[in-house]
Write an enzyme that holds these catalytic residues in place. Structure first.
Site, PDB file in Angstrom:
ATOM      1  N   GLY A 105       0.799  -1.226   0.000  1.00  0.00           N
ATOM      2  CA  GLY A 105       0.000   0.000   0.000  1.00  0.00           C
ATOM      3  C   GLY A 105       0.827   1.269   0.000  1.00  0.00           C
ATOM      4  O   GLY A 105       0.284   2.371   0.082  1.00  0.00           O
ATOM      5  N   SER A 108       5.005   0.937  -3.859  1.00  0.00           N
ATOM      6  CA  SER A 108       6.341   0.471  -4.267  1.00  0.00           C
ATOM      7  C   SER A 108       6.415   0.233  -5.775  1.00  0.00           C
ATOM      8  O   SER A 108       7.400   0.595  -6.415  1.00  0.00           O
ATOM      9  CB  SER A 108       6.734  -0.759  -3.442  1.00  0.00           C
ATOM     10  OG  SER A 108       6.787  -1.898  -4.203  1.00  0.00           O
ATOM     11  N   ASP A 152      -0.663   7.142  -7.389  1.00  0.00           N
ATOM     12  CA  ASP A 152       0.626   6.576  -6.954  1.00  0.00           C
ATOM     13  C   ASP A 152       1.773   7.081  -7.828  1.00  0.00           C
ATOM     14  O   ASP A 152       2.812   7.519  -7.323  1.00  0.00           O
ATOM     15  CB  ASP A 152       0.584   5.041  -6.993  1.00  0.00           C
ATOM     16  CG  ASP A 152      -0.286   4.448  -5.899  1.00  0.00           C
ATOM     17  OD1 ASP A 152      -1.110   5.187  -5.326  1.00  0.00           O
ATOM     18  OD2 ASP A 152      -0.163   3.239  -5.621  1.00  0.00           O
TER      19      ASP A 152
HETATM   20  C1  MEV Z   1      -3.691   2.459  -4.215  1.00  0.00           C
HETATM   21  O1  MEV Z   1      -2.482   2.991  -3.658  1.00  0.00           O
HETATM   22  C2  MEV Z   1      -4.798   3.473  -4.074  1.00  0.00           C
HETATM   23  C3  MEV Z   1      -6.139   3.060  -4.668  1.00  0.00           C
HETATM   24  O2  MEV Z   1      -7.002   4.204  -4.484  1.00  0.00           O
HETATM   25  C4  MEV Z   1      -6.018   2.730  -6.136  1.00  0.00           C
HETATM   26  C5  MEV Z   1      -5.724   3.956  -7.006  1.00  0.00           C
HETATM   27  O3  MEV Z   1      -5.956   5.090  -6.594  1.00  0.00           O
HETATM   28  O4  MEV Z   1      -5.306   3.726  -8.147  1.00  0.00           O
HETATM   29  C6  MEV Z   1      -6.746   1.886  -3.946  1.00  0.00           C
END
Ligand code: MEV
Length: 322
Positions: A105, A108, A152
């Site tokens: 999460g 990476s 990300d």
């Molecule tokens: C993943 O780090 C975050 C999510 O909101 C997916 C995204 O925003 O692409 C779960």
């Protein structure tokens, strides 16, 4: 010909994961943990090989990709060819090194994709053009989980603390986040972003047209979090983080292990708020903690976690390394 290095930071979403895929705003920050790629171009090939000690991999990723784990980096090369006209006629070897927990999460895979795209740009264009790097890394994220919001790769590319939405892109913020500690608690449960995103999208479908109301509510929550972070009002920011975790529980992307960590942290003095961060279904919890309380809070959750570390917000995004 020659060798080129670049690095990019991990990220933590403070408020808005999942809802940002549906179109809401999110508040996120780059973290002081960086993935690095050293890429060498030699005569031979044409081919791209990548090795990673952390993943225990040595793979051919282009022209075909031997390793499913690195299909995202194949996508970076393919996107560089189609959008930047990259012509590969040599042998490219890249070594990835990253202290960022994998599939946890913290972004990476995006940080590695950004650092790899930047090293490739250094090798073939002589400089790192951040907007181009961000676009290439977005293609990598699409391979990684199908429907990325783009948050990300954006944080890994530009760094800092940002407010992000699919529609408006990102805005860099000046906050007082660095006056508190972000405690990152790795549950040790490896999560699958794709599965978590699909689960959240099924939840959204249950709401039908009402999902728009929830997106508007998350926008307000992010506004509250942004004002609190700017003012250094950590009580308010922690309260919003707690609420955001409750919503993610409702969406179905938390786990009993994550909830136990969150509860343990919240019962500690000096912890303003705690929530899962990223896709959920495993991975990490982040807590906003007063600096003098961080060590005790970390000791309290260590028995529940694979690893606990205190990190700071990071200003710098992708950069060339010596
Ligand atoms: C993943 O780090 C975050 C999510 O909101 C997916 C995204 O925003 O692409 C779960």
């Amino acid at each position: 010909m020659g060798c080129f290095s670049a690095s990019a930071p991990a990220k933590a979403i403070i408020v808005g994961e999942h809802f940002v895929v549906w179109g809401s705003k999110a508040l996120a920050t780059a973290l002081s943990l960086r993935a690095a790629v050293r890429l060498c171009v030699r005569a031979g090939g044409p081919e791209v090989r990548i090795s990673s000690r952390e993943l225990g991999l040595r793979c051919l990723v282009w022209p075909k990709c031997d390793c499913p784990e690195l299909r995202n980096l194949h996508a970076v090369v393919a996107a560089a060819q189609s959008s930047l006209g990259l012509k590969l006629s040599e042998s490219v070897n890249a070594e990835v090194s990253s202290p960022i927990p994998i599939a946890a999460g913290l972004g990476s895979s995006a940080a590695v994709a950004v650092a790899f795209a930047a090293a490739l740009m250094l090798a073939y264009y002589g400089s790192v053009e951040r907007d181009a790097v961000n676009r290439l890394a977005y293609e990598a994220e699409r391979v990684a989980h199908g429907r990325p919001s783009g948050i990300d790769n954006t944080v890994a590319t530009y760094g800092g603390t940002i407010i992000y939405s699919r529609r408006a892109g990102f805005e860099r913020l000046n906050t007082k986040l660095n006056e508190a500690v972000l405690l990152v608690v790795d549950s040790g449960q490896r999560r699958a972003t794709r599965k978590a995103v699909e689960r959240a999208l099924r939840f959204r479908d249950r709401l039908g047209p009402g999902a728009g109301e929830l997106v508007a509510f998350v926008d307000r929550l992010v506004d509250l979090a942004v004002s609190a972070a700017r003012a250094g009002n950590f009580d308010a920011l922690g309260a919003v983080m707690n609420l955001a975790h409750g919503m993610l529980v409702g969406v179905g992307v938390s786990t009993p292990a994550l909830d136990r960590i969150v509860e343990a942290l919240r019962s500690e003095p000096g912890v303003y708020g705690a929530k899962l961060t990223g896709a959920g279904l495993g991975g990490v919890v982040i807590a906003l903690v007063a600096p003098d309380a961080a060590e005790d809070a970390a000791s309290r959750v260590r028995p529940l976690a694979k690893a606990v570390f205190a990190v700071g917000a990071e200003e710098e995004g992708v950069r060339e390394e010596a």
